[in-house]
Design an enzyme around this catalytic site. Structure first.
Site, PDB file in Angstrom:
ATOM      1  N   TYR A 235      30.138  36.757  -2.375  1.00  0.00           N
ATOM      2  CA  TYR A 235      30.546  35.357  -2.271  1.00  0.00           C
ATOM      3  C   TYR A 235      31.894  35.303  -1.579  1.00  0.00           C
ATOM      4  O   TYR A 235      32.884  35.869  -2.063  1.00  0.00           O
ATOM      5  CB  TYR A 235      30.635  34.682  -3.646  1.00  0.00           C
ATOM      6  CG  TYR A 235      31.213  33.291  -3.521  1.00  0.00           C
ATOM      7  CD1 TYR A 235      30.534  32.320  -2.782  1.00  0.00           C
ATOM      8  CD2 TYR A 235      32.445  32.955  -4.087  1.00  0.00           C
ATOM      9  CE1 TYR A 235      31.074  31.039  -2.610  1.00  0.00           C
ATOM     10  CE2 TYR A 235      32.974  31.681  -3.923  1.00  0.00           C
ATOM     11  CZ  TYR A 235      32.290  30.734  -3.189  1.00  0.00           C
ATOM     12  OH  TYR A 235      32.830  29.482  -3.014  1.00  0.00           O
TER      13      TYR A 235
ATOM     14  N   TYR B 250       8.291  -3.954  15.732  1.00  0.00           N
ATOM     15  CA  TYR B 250       7.919  -3.944  14.318  1.00  0.00           C
ATOM     16  C   TYR B 250       8.625  -2.815  13.590  1.00  0.00           C
ATOM     17  O   TYR B 250       8.649  -1.681  14.079  1.00  0.00           O
ATOM     18  CB  TYR B 250       6.389  -3.777  14.184  1.00  0.00           C
ATOM     19  CG  TYR B 250       5.671  -4.949  14.823  1.00  0.00           C
ATOM     20  CD1 TYR B 250       5.294  -6.044  14.068  1.00  0.00           C
ATOM     21  CD2 TYR B 250       5.436  -4.973  16.200  1.00  0.00           C
ATOM     22  CE1 TYR B 250       4.689  -7.155  14.658  1.00  0.00           C
ATOM     23  CE2 TYR B 250       4.841  -6.069  16.807  1.00  0.00           C
ATOM     24  CZ  TYR B 250       4.467  -7.160  16.025  1.00  0.00           C
ATOM     25  OH  TYR B 250       3.893  -8.247  16.611  1.00  0.00           O
ATOM     26  N   GLY B 251       9.172  -3.125  12.439  1.00  0.00           N
ATOM     27  CA  GLY B 251       9.869  -2.107  11.653  1.00  0.00           C
ATOM     28  C   GLY B 251       8.949  -1.028  11.136  1.00  0.00           C
ATOM     29  O   GLY B 251       9.397   0.056  10.763  1.00  0.00           O
TER      30      GLY B 251
ATOM     31  N   TYR C 165      38.294  29.659  -7.397  1.00  0.00           N
ATOM     32  CA  TYR C 165      38.406  28.452  -8.218  1.00  0.00           C
ATOM     33  C   TYR C 165      38.967  28.829  -9.578  1.00  0.00           C
ATOM     34  O   TYR C 165      38.436  29.717 -10.258  1.00  0.00           O
ATOM     35  CB  TYR C 165      36.997  27.848  -8.363  1.00  0.00           C
ATOM     36  CG  TYR C 165      36.934  26.536  -9.093  1.00  0.00           C
ATOM     37  CD1 TYR C 165      37.776  25.484  -8.746  1.00  0.00           C
ATOM     38  CD2 TYR C 165      36.006  26.334 -10.121  1.00  0.00           C
ATOM     39  CE1 TYR C 165      37.699  24.263  -9.409  1.00  0.00           C
ATOM     40  CE2 TYR C 165      35.919  25.122 -10.782  1.00  0.00           C
ATOM     41  CZ  TYR C 165      36.769  24.086 -10.422  1.00  0.00           C
ATOM     42  OH  TYR C 165      36.691  22.884 -11.077  1.00  0.00           O
TER      43      TYR C 165
ATOM     44  N   GLY D  60       2.932 -15.375   8.279  1.00  0.00           N
ATOM     45  CA  GLY D  60       2.311 -14.908   9.511  1.00  0.00           C
ATOM     46  C   GLY D  60       3.345 -14.454  10.523  1.00  0.00           C
ATOM     47  O   GLY D  60       4.527 -14.776  10.422  1.00  0.00           O
TER      48      GLY D  60
ATOM     49  N   ALA E 151      36.345  50.474  -4.933  1.00  0.00           N
ATOM     50  CA  ALA E 151      35.222  49.810  -5.597  1.00  0.00           C
ATOM     51  C   ALA E 151      35.602  49.415  -7.018  1.00  0.00           C
ATOM     52  O   ALA E 151      36.363  50.103  -7.687  1.00  0.00           O
ATOM     53  CB  ALA E 151      34.014  50.732  -5.616  1.00  0.00           C
TER      54      ALA E 151
ATOM     55  N   ARG F 169       0.803  -1.230   0.000  1.00  0.00           N
ATOM     56  CA  ARG F 169       0.000   0.000   0.000  1.00  0.00           C
ATOM     57  C   ARG F 169       0.834   1.278   0.000  1.00  0.00           C
ATOM     58  O   ARG F 169       0.305   2.369  -0.194  1.00  0.00           O
ATOM     59  CB  ARG F 169      -0.959  -0.003   1.200  1.00  0.00           C
ATOM     60  CG  ARG F 169      -2.202  -0.856   0.939  1.00  0.00           C
ATOM     61  CD  ARG F 169      -3.116  -0.857   2.134  1.00  0.00           C
ATOM     62  NE  ARG F 169      -2.661  -1.779   3.169  1.00  0.00           N
ATOM     63  CZ  ARG F 169      -3.100  -1.761   4.430  1.00  0.00           C
ATOM     64  NH1 ARG F 169      -3.967  -0.843   4.816  1.00  0.00           N
ATOM     65  NH2 ARG F 169      -2.659  -2.642   5.299  1.00  0.00           N
TER      66      ARG F 169
HETATM   67  C1  UD1 Z   1      -1.103  -8.092  14.151  1.00  0.00           C
HETATM   68  C2  UD1 Z   1      -1.621  -8.883  15.349  1.00  0.00           C
HETATM   69  C3  UD1 Z   1      -2.830  -8.175  15.932  1.00  0.00           C
HETATM   70  C4  UD1 Z   1      -2.476  -6.746  16.304  1.00  0.00           C
HETATM   71  C5  UD1 Z   1      -1.881  -6.025  15.091  1.00  0.00           C
HETATM   72  C6  UD1 Z   1      -1.332  -4.703  15.525  1.00  0.00           C
HETATM   73  C7  UD1 Z   1      -1.113 -11.213  14.848  1.00  0.00           C
HETATM   74  C8  UD1 Z   1      -1.659 -12.499  14.382  1.00  0.00           C
HETATM   75  N1  UD1 Z   1      -1.976 -10.203  14.929  1.00  0.00           N
HETATM   76  O1  UD1 Z   1      -2.119  -8.161  13.158  1.00  0.00           O
HETATM   77  O2  UD1 Z   1      -3.284  -8.862  17.096  1.00  0.00           O
HETATM   78  O3  UD1 Z   1      -3.622  -6.088  16.754  1.00  0.00           O
HETATM   79  O4  UD1 Z   1      -0.771  -6.767  14.518  1.00  0.00           O
HETATM   80  O5  UD1 Z   1      -0.933  -3.957  14.396  1.00  0.00           O
HETATM   81  O6  UD1 Z   1       0.067 -11.106  15.119  1.00  0.00           O
HETATM   82  N2  UD1 Z   1       5.003  -9.565   9.301  1.00  0.00           N
HETATM   83  C9  UD1 Z   1       6.120 -10.250   8.891  1.00  0.00           C
HETATM   84  N3  UD1 Z   1       5.961 -11.504   8.358  1.00  0.00           N
HETATM   85  C10 UD1 Z   1       4.741 -12.097   8.238  1.00  0.00           C
HETATM   86  C11 UD1 Z   1       3.606 -11.368   8.685  1.00  0.00           C
HETATM   87  C12 UD1 Z   1       3.775 -10.108   9.205  1.00  0.00           C
HETATM   88  O7  UD1 Z   1       7.241  -9.752   8.970  1.00  0.00           O
HETATM   89  O8  UD1 Z   1       4.692 -13.224   7.771  1.00  0.00           O
HETATM   90  C13 UD1 Z   1       5.176  -8.214   9.860  1.00  0.00           C
HETATM   91  C14 UD1 Z   1       4.498  -7.173   8.982  1.00  0.00           C
HETATM   92  O9  UD1 Z   1       5.433  -6.609   8.065  1.00  0.00           O
HETATM   93  C15 UD1 Z   1       4.060  -6.139   9.979  1.00  0.00           C
HETATM   94  C16 UD1 Z   1       3.800  -6.948  11.255  1.00  0.00           C
HETATM   95  O10 UD1 Z   1       4.493  -8.165  11.087  1.00  0.00           O
HETATM   96  O11 UD1 Z   1       5.087  -5.237  10.274  1.00  0.00           O
HETATM   97  C17 UD1 Z   1       2.334  -7.170  11.546  1.00  0.00           C
HETATM   98  O12 UD1 Z   1       1.785  -7.954  10.505  1.00  0.00           O
HETATM   99  P1  UD1 Z   1       0.307  -7.757   9.993  1.00  0.00           P
HETATM  100  O13 UD1 Z   1       0.040  -8.761   8.961  1.00  0.00           O
HETATM  101  O14 UD1 Z   1       0.087  -6.342   9.681  1.00  0.00           O
HETATM  102  O15 UD1 Z   1      -0.512  -8.163  11.303  1.00  0.00           O
HETATM  103  P2  UD1 Z   1      -1.979  -7.751  11.616  1.00  0.00           P
HETATM  104  O16 UD1 Z   1      -2.891  -8.613  10.845  1.00  0.00           O
HETATM  105  O17 UD1 Z   1      -2.141  -6.303  11.508  1.00  0.00           O
END
Ligand code: UD1
Ligand code: CA
Length: 459
Positions: free
Chosen positions: A369, A106-107, A390, A84, A426, A16
């Site tokens: 300058y 989280y990054g 220069y 996940g 001048a 996004r």
């Molecule tokens: C997650 C939480 C949710 C919380 C929310 C807060 C879980 C299952 N759910 O949901 O409870 O309210 O964050 O924002 O954890 N990422 C990875 N690898 C993956 C999946 C995700 O690096 O395989 C990273 C994403 O880049 C992101 C973060 O993890 O920075 C969260 O992932 P996202 O899929 O946004 O989780 P949510 O569904 O929002």
């Protein structure tokens, strides 16, 4: 050394954002979001950070090696497929020692505060701990389930929640801590029996409860510090939240802003008392402003030090300047790196200084300058004076002694010396030493007037 290991999830694609840049490299206050999280993790004394990367991993690592040269406290773990959050953490977990406390950050949640991370690390030293926040619009977040006694019994994701659960305002921020010896086996038990078919990190809450372990919660200080960035609108919102946080801190330290909503700090500002900053000012790098300094509207300062009561007037762009007290710079002045001003220096409209040392009380009021120059005290540099530093291949120095006067529209062809108390007439083009206490004049032709001269007429 502490035994906190921070696992930072940064594998998401960030579709996004609609960008060629990996999401975590998008900047808040000029610094990639991942840099904010890494720096905050350092601030709480983390022994190591483990970044879980996926899309654009090479770009992320390339940025890291230039931004943090020689750093050995960051380790990388690849998550080739985003299966996940539980799966993501599991990619890094094997590289964490068993006696560590694992913090999960989280990054793309850049504003997490050191205070909250510290509280989380403490709460998660012996058991599972979560950062939660109460939201009036909890849509999209995992909800915190509690029993009648108030103890956490689980987290239910939006997709899996029923109507009653969806009305719960307390949500999971995703930030979590637990001893590695507990978290590692829990990660192995996570399945994907949910509507999205993902490995949910949040399942560990259920495991902790089933194992009879308490689940502690830490309340976030505000919603902004735990908000994630998924698109550019949210990035801009986080930028403003961050800038306001900085402006508020500076105001508590004695800085006055014409409007804290129109201020940007992209670095560090050390300010004395009664500093005034007008609208639209941008501060970058590391700047130090002494007591009573005033910075005019729409000025940009990068790596600038200004002594007490110095003033920068509107629309000035200053970089790499160290100036003393009571200087007056601008409006529309430009200073480039390696410039040093003593006290009471004045430069005005359309004056550019580069690698210039200006002595006490020296003035260049307009249109000049001054590059690669050592200028003494109480020198007057008139309008249109140029140091010709220069020659097309190399840069050369101009040296000007104390109390010299450089007349309007003069060119000082470097290397050249104007001795103390010299007076340059001048319109002179000076190529040889202008001796002390003398008037030096060097004009191509003497002035003459032709009487009876006819103006050209339009054909
Ligand atoms: C997650 C939480 C949710 C919380 C929310 C807060 C879980 C299952 N759910 O949901 O409870 O309210 O964050 O924002 O954890 N990422 C990875 N690898 C993956 C999946 C995700 O690096 O395989 C990273 C994403 O880049 C992101 C973060 O993890 O920075 C969260 O992932 P996202 O899929 O946004 O989780 P949510 O569904 O929002
Ligand atoms: Ca999310």
């Amino acid at each position: 050394m502490s035994n906190i290991h921070v696992i930072i999830l940064a594998a998401g694609q960030g579709t996004r954002m609609k960008s060629a840049l990996p999401k975590v490299l998008h900047a808040i206050a000029g610094k990639p979001m991942l840099g904010h999280v890494l720096d905050t993790a350092r601030g709480v004394g983390a022994a190591a950070c483990h970044v879980v990367y996926g899309h654009g991993g090479e770009q992320v690592q390339a940025w890291f090696s230039t931004a943090y040269p020689g750093d050995s406290t960051v380790r990388w773990a690849q998550q080739a497929q985003q299966l996940g959050t539980g799966h993501a953490v599991n990619q890094a977990a094997p590289q964490v020692p068993d006696d560590a406390t694992i913090l999960i950050a989280y990054g793309d949640v850049p504003l997490i505060s050191a205070a909250t991370l510290t509280a989380l690390a403490k709460a998660g030293a012996d058991n599972l701990a979560l950062v939660t926040v109460e939201l009036s619009q909890p849509r999209g977040y995992g909800r915190i389930l509690r029993n009648a006694a108030g103890a956490v019994t689980g987290i239910v994701e939006e997709n899996d929640a029923d109507d009653v659960q969806r009305r719960i305002g307390e949500v999971n921020t995703g930030l979590m801590a637990a001893p590695a010896r507990l978290l590692k086996p829990w990660l192995q038990r996570i399945g994907k029996g949910n509507k999205k078919g993902e490995y949910y990190l949040t399942d560990v809450v259920g495991f902790a409860v089933a194992d009879g372990m308490p689940v502690k919660t830490v309340a976030a200080q505000d919603a902004a510090e735990v908000e994630g960035v998924n698109d550019r609108v949210q990035l801009a919102q986080q930028e403003r939240a961050y800038q306001l946080r900085q402006a508020n801190r500076l105001m508590r330290e004695g800085v006055q802003f014409a409007d804290p909503a129109r201020f940007d700090l992209r670095g560090m500002l050390l300010a004395g008392k009664d500093v005034f900053i007008d609208v639209g000012v941008i501060i970058e790098g590391v700047c130090e402003l002494g007591d009573g300094v005033r910075v005019g509207a729409y000025s940009v300062l990068k790596n600038v030090t200004l002594g007490a009561n110095s003033q920068v007037l509107t629309h000035s762009v200053l970089e790499g300047l160290k100036a003393g007290a009571d200087c007056r710079i601008g409006p529309f002045s430009r200073v480039r790196p390696d410039s040093i001003f003593a006290d009471e220096v004045h430069i005005g409209n359309f004056v550019e200084v580069k690698k210039g040392q200006l002595g006490e009380g020296t003035k260049a009021g307009h249109l000049a300058y001054i590059g690669d120059a050592m200028v003494g005290a109480r020198v007057n540099i008139s309008a249109g004076v140029i140091t010709c530093n220069y020659d097309g291949a190399n840069k050369h120095m101009t040296v000007i002694g104390d109390d010299a006067f450089i007349g309007t529209d003069s060119q000082l062809v470097a290397p050249v010396t104007i001795e103390r108390n010299a007076y340059v007439a001048a319109g002179s083009t000076i190529t040889k030493t202008a001796p002390e206490d003398a008037l030096t004049i060097c004009r191509a032709r003497e002035q003459k007037s032709i009487s009876g001269w006819k103006k050209p007429v339009k054909k």
